[in-house]
Scaffold this active site. Structure first.
Site: not given
Length: 307
Positions: A140, A166
């Site tokens: 992420y 992400k």
């Protein structure tokens, strides 16, 4: 045991909010109801206990309880990703091991934050967590925890079990480049709600974001517009979503989103301190702004709200 492969995890995936009661306890009934609402609205998965899910206001036991509740409610109908990020590797490994035992389909983590960790520290953080389970890891990248550069992301992507990213940044040229380099089986998720259409056009496999909790239908339509090469339709929907988001962000987030859910006729729950919980009358200006957006675009998708 997980039911989905990482390449099955695509489409519109809410970064699920936390649903507390007025005494700041986890509201199980509300969590189950909101999970069911989002499945009914057509979402393609869930991203649990992330920053939108107020994970850093919860103990590890509370985070695990949310995971248990949602996975039990989902019952394998859509994939579930569990965010296990924390400052301490050992804490994150504990959360990852629980996610696997609970039946999650993937884990994810922000890089370690607060202290200024070196690139080697960050690399080993991901390597240690990825090795702790058999689940695919989704890295992420987000400004709140410190944006990792392209070279570090590519190095982390070589770790066993690291299978996705992400990407919550506006530099979609870099995101698209990473997708080209890492290939079709390395999944990339666009994390900027206000740039979902752009993210998909630059090659993202799916969307993970906060406002998909409350207006998932608009983002499902954006996703379908890209799949069908309907560029004008996608741009129009993104403009509606953006004006909606920017109006909301004049107030404390995620607090005001709980009110928005109630305006949809949903339970919605509450945030935990220090997040603020608004009384409806404090959001009179937001109601006016959202009515204006609905009228400006003749947006049927906003007719669901009682502004």
């Amino acid at each position: 045991m997980s039911k989905f492969q990482i390449t099955d995890i695509k489409g519109v995936i809410p970064a699920t909010m936390a649903f507390f009661d007025e005494k700041e306890n986890i509201d199980e009934a509300c969590t189950r109801d909101m999970t069911e609402f989002m499945i009914g609205a057509g979402v393609n998965g869930f991203y649990l206990t992330g920053s939108t899910g107020e994970c850093f206001t919860m103990t590890p036991e509370e985070r695990n309880r949310v995971v248990d509740i949602v996975i039990d409610q989902v019952k394998g109908r859509v994939p579930v990703i569990v965010h296990v990020g924390d400052i301490g590797t050992r804490k994150s490994i504990g959360l990852a091991e629980h996610a696997e035992a609970a039946g999650a389909d993937a884990i994810s983590s922000v890089p370690p934050f607060y202290w200024k960790f070196s690139k080697e520290d960050i690399y080993h953080y991901y390597k240690d967590i990825a090795a702790s389970t058999s689940l695919p890891m989704i890295v992420y990248n987000i400004q709140l925890a410190g944006i990792m550069d392209k070279d570090l992301i590519l190095k982390i992507a070589e770790i066993d079990h690291v299978k996705g990213l992400k990407y919550t940044a506006r530099s979609h040229d870099e995101m698209g480049s990473l997708k080209e380099i890492l290939g079709k089986d390395f999944m990339i998720y666009s994390g900027c709600d206000e740039m979902a259409f752009s993210g998909l056009c630059f090659g993202a496999d799916g969307l993970i974001g906060s406002f998909y909790n409350v207006i998932p239908e608009i983002y499902e339509k954006i996703y379908q517009c890209v799949q069908n090469s309907d560029i004008p339709g996608g741009i129009r929907l993104q403009r509606i979503a953006d004006e909606f988001i920017f109006a909301c962000l004049q107030y404390d987030f995620p607090s005001c989103v709980h009110n928005l859910m109630r305006w949809r006729g949903l339970e919605g729950g509450y945030s935990r301190r220090p997040f603020y919980n608004y009384k409806d009358e404090e959001l009179a200006g937001l109601k006016i702004n959202l009515r204006q957006i609905r009228e400006k675009y003749q947006a049927e998708d906003l007719e669901i709200f009682h502004f």
